[in-house]
Design an enzyme around this catalytic site. Sequence first.
Site, mmCIF file in Angstrom:
data_model
loop_
_atom_site.group_PDB
_atom_site.id
_atom_site.type_symbol
_atom_site.label_atom_id
_atom_site.label_comp_id
_atom_site.label_asym_id
_atom_site.label_seq_id
_atom_site.Cartn_x
_atom_site.Cartn_y
_atom_site.Cartn_z
ATOM 1 N N LYS A 1 -5.043 0.951 2.599
ATOM 2 C CA LYS A 1 -4.800 1.972 3.260
ATOM 3 C C LYS A 1 -6.495 3.083 3.594
ATOM 4 C CE LYS A 1 -1.185 5.040 3.341
ATOM 5 N NZ LYS A 1 0.420 5.038 3.949
ATOM 6 N N LYS B 1 -0.904 -3.763 14.811
ATOM 7 C CA LYS B 1 0.114 -3.549 14.565
ATOM 8 C C LYS B 1 1.131 -2.790 14.568
ATOM 9 C CE LYS B 1 2.038 -2.838 9.071
ATOM 10 N NZ LYS B 1 1.789 -3.048 7.559
ATOM 11 N N GLY C 1 5.971 -4.594 4.712
ATOM 12 C CA GLY C 1 6.121 -4.282 3.424
ATOM 13 C C GLY C 1 7.529 -4.271 2.567
ATOM 14 N N ASP D 1 0.805 -1.356 -0.200
ATOM 15 C CA ASP D 1 -0.134 -0.155 -0.332
ATOM 16 C C ASP D 1 0.782 1.294 0.150
ATOM 17 O OD1 ASP D 1 1.027 -1.008 2.409
ATOM 18 O OD2 ASP D 1 -0.646 0.564 3.390
ATOM 19 N N GLU E 1 -2.213 0.249 13.226
ATOM 20 C CA GLU E 1 -0.989 0.699 13.486
ATOM 21 C C GLU E 1 0.037 1.631 14.142
ATOM 22 O OE1 GLU E 1 0.682 1.159 9.256
ATOM 23 O OE2 GLU E 1 2.530 0.127 10.196
HETATM 24 P P1 13P Z 1 7.185 -1.641 6.666
HETATM 25 O O1 13P Z 1 6.708 -3.343 6.479
HETATM 26 O O2 13P Z 1 8.067 -1.623 5.116
HETATM 27 O O3 13P Z 1 7.496 -1.114 7.228
HETATM 28 O O4 13P Z 1 5.799 -2.025 5.943
HETATM 29 C C1 13P Z 1 4.835 -2.281 6.552
HETATM 30 C C2 13P Z 1 3.722 -0.862 6.590
HETATM 31 O O5 13P Z 1 2.582 -1.462 6.349
HETATM 32 C C3 13P Z 1 3.685 0.320 6.431
HETATM 33 O O6 13P Z 1 2.775 1.293 7.434
#
Ligand code: 13P
Length: 341
Positions: free
Chosen positions: A98, A220, A292, A24, A178
């Site tokens: 997102k 998260k 990500g 996202d 998150e």
């Molecule tokens: P990362 O794993 O690169 O931190 O990204 C995860 C994510 O969705 C951050 O908002």
Amino acid sequence: MNLADLNKVALAMVVPGKGVLAADESSGTIKKRFDAINVESTEETRRDYREMLFRSQEAMSKYVSGVILYDETIWQNAKDGTPLVKLIEQSGAIPGIKVDEGTQALPNCPGELVTAGLDKLAERLKKYYERGARFAKWRAVIDIGKNIPTMTAIHVNAHALARYAALCQQAQIVPIVEPEVLMDGDHDIDRCFEVTQRVLNKTFQELRVQRVALEGMILKPNMAIAGKKSAKPSSVEEVAEKTIRLLKSCVPAAVPGIAFLSGGQSDEDATAHLNAMNRIGSLPWRLTFSYGRALQAAPQKAWSGKPENIAAGQRAFTHRARMNALASKGEWEAGLEKKVA
Ligand code: 13P
């Protein structure tokens, strides 16, 4: 709100042996990733890249429980006209979206940020649900530095996370909550532990005040880990032990699952940490990944924007997805890294 259905989706997102692909990146962030591999970021190249990931049959059907999409992607079609959301659904994974609109400077708190996107969120969630999204993501960003984070930054970000979560559940969408404490500074692991503890406690306090059903959400978080510029890097065992201790002290057992962000850790570190935590065992919630960068850095490099590299990109993605899937069950071993499928 139908809580039983929200709980079912949340449990499916963290089913042992699978985890979430965070694909996202905003247009600004994906441009940075593409710059690093010399690929121009256009609507078409972004589509081609993400179509490559979503058509990785083995990874998507065996190791990926859900995919977080960016607004542009959820409305895009694959080259053959199939909506990308349909590709994800056909693989057996759950589409997510997102919904935050990035960060803004927080007034009166120099250097700190607050996440935007609550205006008209109820209407947007309705449209995303109709398009197939069954979960959503909102990221709050907390930085560690001299005299920060302030209580103000923690409070407003936790408040916004809970507002978002309540709106999601009202729209029958599982919120991924998150609150990311960044690992950018030179702080040690204990400072990260202490700040993350304050952030998580405030977040759950706000979630309760706003009557969010904990059974219908996913957390998260970042792991407890030293900053990237710390003079005292943390060992795998220390990250695992302290992160579990931290989460046990703040996260109610009613939360079905915790899906970590990778936050700038190396691919293998992110996998090793998740694996070590799952080996500790006897946890009230399921622990998996929602990575990500740690899932995509390798396929981005292997692909490099060239159609002839699609199979190599898919192999690299499948390998990382498989490694993290094993880690979600505590079955990963460093020796497996060499055997790229
Ligand atoms: P990362 O794993 O690169 O931190 O990204 C995860 C994510 O969705 C951050 O908002």
